[in-house]
Design a protein around this motif. Structure first.
Motif, mmCIF file in Angstrom:
data_model
loop_
_atom_site.group_PDB
_atom_site.id
_atom_site.type_symbol
_atom_site.label_atom_id
_atom_site.label_comp_id
_atom_site.label_asym_id
_atom_site.label_seq_id
_atom_site.Cartn_x
_atom_site.Cartn_y
_atom_site.Cartn_z
ATOM 1 N N SER A 114 0.853 -1.189 0.000
ATOM 2 C CA SER A 114 0.000 0.000 0.000
ATOM 3 C C SER A 114 0.888 1.237 0.000
ATOM 4 O O SER A 114 2.119 1.116 0.093
ATOM 5 C CB SER A 114 -0.880 0.010 1.259
ATOM 6 N N GLY A 115 0.248 2.396 -0.067
ATOM 7 C CA GLY A 115 1.004 3.647 -0.018
ATOM 8 C C GLY A 115 1.686 3.836 1.329
ATOM 9 O O GLY A 115 2.828 4.289 1.413
ATOM 10 N N ILE A 116 0.988 3.505 2.399
ATOM 11 C CA ILE A 116 1.566 3.617 3.738
ATOM 12 C C ILE A 116 2.808 2.744 3.837
ATOM 13 O O ILE A 116 3.843 3.164 4.354
ATOM 14 C CB ILE A 116 0.521 3.204 4.816
ATOM 15 N N ASP A 117 2.733 1.527 3.311
ATOM 16 C CA ASP A 117 3.887 0.633 3.363
ATOM 17 C C ASP A 117 5.053 1.175 2.535
ATOM 18 O O ASP A 117 6.210 1.042 2.929
ATOM 19 C CB ASP A 117 3.514 -0.751 2.805
ATOM 20 N N VAL A 248 9.573 12.321 -2.277
ATOM 21 C CA VAL A 248 8.316 12.785 -2.878
ATOM 22 C C VAL A 248 7.313 11.639 -2.845
ATOM 23 O O VAL A 248 7.586 10.540 -3.317
ATOM 24 C CB VAL A 248 8.509 13.297 -4.317
ATOM 25 N N ASP A 249 6.169 11.928 -2.266
ATOM 26 C CA ASP A 249 5.077 10.956 -2.192
ATOM 27 C C ASP A 249 4.059 11.357 -3.266
ATOM 28 O O ASP A 249 3.254 12.259 -3.068
ATOM 29 C CB ASP A 249 4.460 11.015 -0.789
ATOM 30 N N MET A 250 4.116 10.666 -4.413
ATOM 31 C CA MET A 250 3.224 11.038 -5.528
ATOM 32 C C MET A 250 1.999 10.119 -5.586
ATOM 33 O O MET A 250 1.400 9.928 -6.655
ATOM 34 C CB MET A 250 3.983 11.048 -6.858
ATOM 35 N N ALA A 251 1.628 9.577 -4.421
ATOM 36 C CA ALA A 251 0.510 8.627 -4.363
ATOM 37 C C ALA A 251 -0.708 9.103 -5.145
ATOM 38 O O ALA A 251 -1.347 8.330 -5.850
ATOM 39 C CB ALA A 251 0.107 8.386 -2.909
ATOM 40 N N HIS A 252 -1.019 10.393 -5.017
ATOM 41 C CA HIS A 252 -2.235 10.896 -5.648
ATOM 42 C C HIS A 252 -2.079 11.158 -7.132
ATOM 43 O O HIS A 252 -2.983 10.907 -7.911
ATOM 44 C CB HIS A 252 -2.695 12.186 -4.952
ATOM 45 N N PHE A 253 -0.915 11.700 -7.509
ATOM 46 C CA PHE A 253 -0.816 12.229 -8.878
ATOM 47 C C PHE A 253 0.108 11.411 -9.778
ATOM 48 O O PHE A 253 0.478 11.877 -10.862
ATOM 49 C CB PHE A 253 -0.384 13.710 -8.834
ATOM 50 N N THR A 279 -0.534 2.531 -6.337
ATOM 51 C CA THR A 279 -0.764 2.127 -7.723
ATOM 52 C C THR A 279 -2.248 2.167 -8.085
ATOM 53 O O THR A 279 -2.597 1.923 -9.233
ATOM 54 C CB THR A 279 -0.199 0.712 -7.964
ATOM 55 N N HIS A 280 -3.108 2.472 -7.109
ATOM 56 C CA HIS A 280 -4.552 2.335 -7.347
ATOM 57 C C HIS A 280 -5.295 3.655 -7.493
ATOM 58 O O HIS A 280 -6.501 3.665 -7.655
ATOM 59 C CB HIS A 280 -5.187 1.532 -6.205
ATOM 60 N N LYS A 281 -4.590 4.787 -7.390
ATOM 61 C CA LYS A 281 -5.307 6.069 -7.492
ATOM 62 C C LYS A 281 -5.276 6.504 -8.959
ATOM 63 O O LYS A 281 -5.784 5.769 -9.806
ATOM 64 C CB LYS A 281 -4.694 7.070 -6.516
ATOM 65 N N SER A 282 -4.667 7.662 -9.273
ATOM 66 C CA SER A 282 -4.714 8.086 -10.677
ATOM 67 C C SER A 282 -3.953 7.131 -11.600
ATOM 68 O O SER A 282 -4.159 7.131 -12.803
ATOM 69 C CB SER A 282 -4.200 9.525 -10.819
HETATM 70 C C1 LIG Z 1 -3.406 7.600 -0.357
HETATM 71 C C2 LIG Z 1 -2.098 8.124 0.116
HETATM 72 C C3 LIG Z 1 -1.231 7.324 0.877
HETATM 73 C C4 LIG Z 1 -1.643 5.990 1.451
HETATM 74 O O1 LIG Z 1 -1.968 5.022 0.557
HETATM 75 P P1 LIG Z 1 -2.671 3.658 1.091
HETATM 76 O O2 LIG Z 1 -2.526 2.741 -0.071
HETATM 77 O O3 LIG Z 1 -4.042 4.011 1.444
HETATM 78 O O4 LIG Z 1 -1.877 3.183 2.256
HETATM 79 C C5 LIG Z 1 0.004 7.833 1.197
HETATM 80 N N1 LIG Z 1 0.372 9.069 0.810
HETATM 81 C C6 LIG Z 1 -0.447 9.874 0.102
HETATM 82 C C7 LIG Z 1 0.033 11.234 -0.295
HETATM 83 C C8 LIG Z 1 -1.715 9.429 -0.262
HETATM 84 O O5 LIG Z 1 -2.530 10.254 -0.940
#
Ligand SMILES: *Cc1c(COP(=O)(O)O)cnc(C)c1O
Length: 485
Positions: A114-117, A248-253, A279-282
């Motif tokens: 996941s993103g947290i991991d 850089v945490d690009m989880a969203h974009f 990998t599951h957002k945008s």
């Molecule tokens: C969604 C998000 C995460 C966490 O992702 P999960 O898969 O829900 O653990 C981490 N950082 C940012 C910036 C996010 O938007």
């Protein structure tokens, strides 16, 4: 056009496959089969504007439902602590190869669940590289197991005493960027930078000033509720000036990076020492995370397992490989550009009808609407929109007078409906529906007759009218067309 989620040529087979799958599940636990079928119906029947969600393609979804889930494969490609990992090696290699090519990264670690991991791996890899490795080198040791009691305690003390600077939650930062309810806030001494109170934008001089004073080991850039682009070249300059590692945490974009909407200074990968993503957002893949990094961080990143991860999920790494292959197709660039164009059209549609947006607009995939101009809390707006079939989430805005629970904002995102094929005219109509709902909703009262922050009253006929408007758009752009269950 841009909707990879529809592949009509295969539809007949896909319908048969999914009908069979649900039948098989039903033989063991019918409630799960029913809920799975209901989830598809619900997703089909609502306007999904949750900025962090999307619809993965059927090939991606199908890849997750296999025996690749059954294998233990702790370790790295070709270097596992279990026997017979050759097929997991293949899918992990393919996923990493696509991630490196797609993002132009020297290294990709695709195991995080996941993103947290992914962020946990990144934090500890940075600590291992910057704090642990030099300490071991100085003592001529190779491995932390070789440290004796007192030296180990001293190293533990140092690892737990580092500083992290990230974006504040109410400016759009994420919980994992050093906030106390998350482990990152318990691991690090944390400070945050906000946004300019006038413009709502990141003020790089303020970030630089905070970095000079706080001297963080890690500077985090990235967000989940900031509707603007970031200049990562400037962020790297600030990190370099104070000797920080830029994460850089690009989880969203990530989808906008993959789709080449964010290029030059807006593409984080060349500037960050370490980049994390979901990998599951945008990006429109399976639920999961990835860490990309510069070569000096690779040895530590690759030890994500056993550091904070257990066995990797073979079925999800396989699905990441499929999703990343899709994201390397030219059609994904068309998709990503449409995500950004649709956000523009939606933002303009809201503003033209009197909506007040945080930062006065958007230049990414998300829009933050300040609903206090409609006299509502975020909680009331979220519920009233949901009644009308519009799924969003409430979100705090900078200096929010209603706090993080009730909030004054609604966050919208365009990735999911863009996957369904919505265009700019459709998003203008969605903006009209949203404003219609919010204008027709007013504050309810508590049991003792005071104005409530949660309950609300809507005009007669409002929900039915908006639901009809939403249904028209949804019918025009079916989800997984041809998939009949
Ligand atoms: C969604 C998000 C995460 C966490 O992702 P999960 O898969 O829900 O653990 C981490 N950082 C940012 C910036 C996010 O938007």
């Amino acid at each position: 056009m841009t909707d990879l989620a529809s592949q009509p040529a295969l539809a007949q087979t896909e319908s048969q496959i999914y009908r069979s799958i649900l039948d098989v599940i039903s033989t063991v636990e019918p409630r799960v089969a029913d809920a799975t079928a209901a989830e598809l119906r619900d997703q089909r029947a609502s306007l999904k504007l949750i900025a962090s969600e999307n619809y993965a393609s059927l090939p991606v979804l199908m890849t997750m439902g296999t025996w690749m889930s059954d294998k233990y494969a702790e370790g790295t490609i070709g270097h596992r602590f279990y026997a017979a990992c050759q097929n997991i090696d293949t899918v992990e290699s393919v996923a990493a190869e696509h991630a490196k090519a797609l993002f132009g990264a020297p290294h990709a670690y695709v195991q995080p669940h996941s993103g947290i991991d992914a962020n946990l791996v990144a934090f500890w890899a940075i600590l291992a590289t910057r704090i642990e490795a030099p300490e071991l080198a100085e003592k001529g040791l190779k491995n932390v197991n070789e440290l004796t009691g007192e030296d180990w305690e001293s190293l533990r003390g140092k690892l737990g005493n580092q500083r992290l600077l990230g974006m504040s939650l109410d400016a759009g930062g994420h919980l994992t960027h050093g906030f106390r309810p998350n482990i990152s806030g318990k691991m690090f001494h944390q400070q945050s930078y906000g946004t300019d109170p006038q413009t709502g934008l990141v003020d790089y001089d303020q970030v630089a000033a905070a970095a000079r004073e706080f001297k963080p080991l890690i500077l985090v850039a990235g967000y989940s509720a900031y509707p603007r682009r970031i200049d990562f070249a400037k962020m790297r300059e600030i990190a370099d000036e104070v000797g920080a590692t830029l994460l850089v945490d690009m989880a969203h974009f990530a989808g906008l990076v993959a789709g080449k909407v964010f290029t030059g200074n807006e593409d984080p990968v060349p500037f960050a020492h370490v980049t994390t993503t979901t990998t599951h957002k945008s990006l429109r893949g399976p639920r999961g995370g990835i860490v990309l990094c510069q070569p000096e961080y690779q040895p530590a990143v690759d030890r994500g397992c056993p550091l904070v991860l257990g066995g990797p999920m073979g079925h999800v790494m396989a699905a990441k490989a499929v999703a990343l292959a899709e994201a390397r197709q030219p059609s994904f660039q068309t998709y990503a550009q449409a995500v950004a164009d649709n956000a523009q059209a939606f933002a303009e549609g809201l503003m033209r009808r009197g909506g007040r947006l945080v930062t006065g607009g958007t230049d990414n995939h998300l829009v933050l609407l300040d609903v206090s101009s409609f006299g509502l809390t975020g909680r009331q707006a979220e519920s009233a929109l949901l009644d009308a079939g519009i799924v969003t989430n409430r979100n705090a805005i900078p200096a929010d007078p209603n706090g993080a629970w009730y909030t004054s904002g609604i966050r919208f995102g365009t990735p999911a409906l863009t996957t369904r094929g919505f265009g700019t005219d459709d998003f203008d109509r969605v903006a009209e529906l949203v404003v219609d709902v919010l204008s027709g909703t007013s504050v309810g009262t508590t049991k003792d007759g005071k104005p409530s922050k949660a309950s609300y009253v809507t005009e007669d006929g409002l929900a039915a009218r908006t639901a009809a408007g939403a249904a028209e758009l949804l019918d025009k752009h079916p989800l997984y067309p041809g998939l009949e269950l």
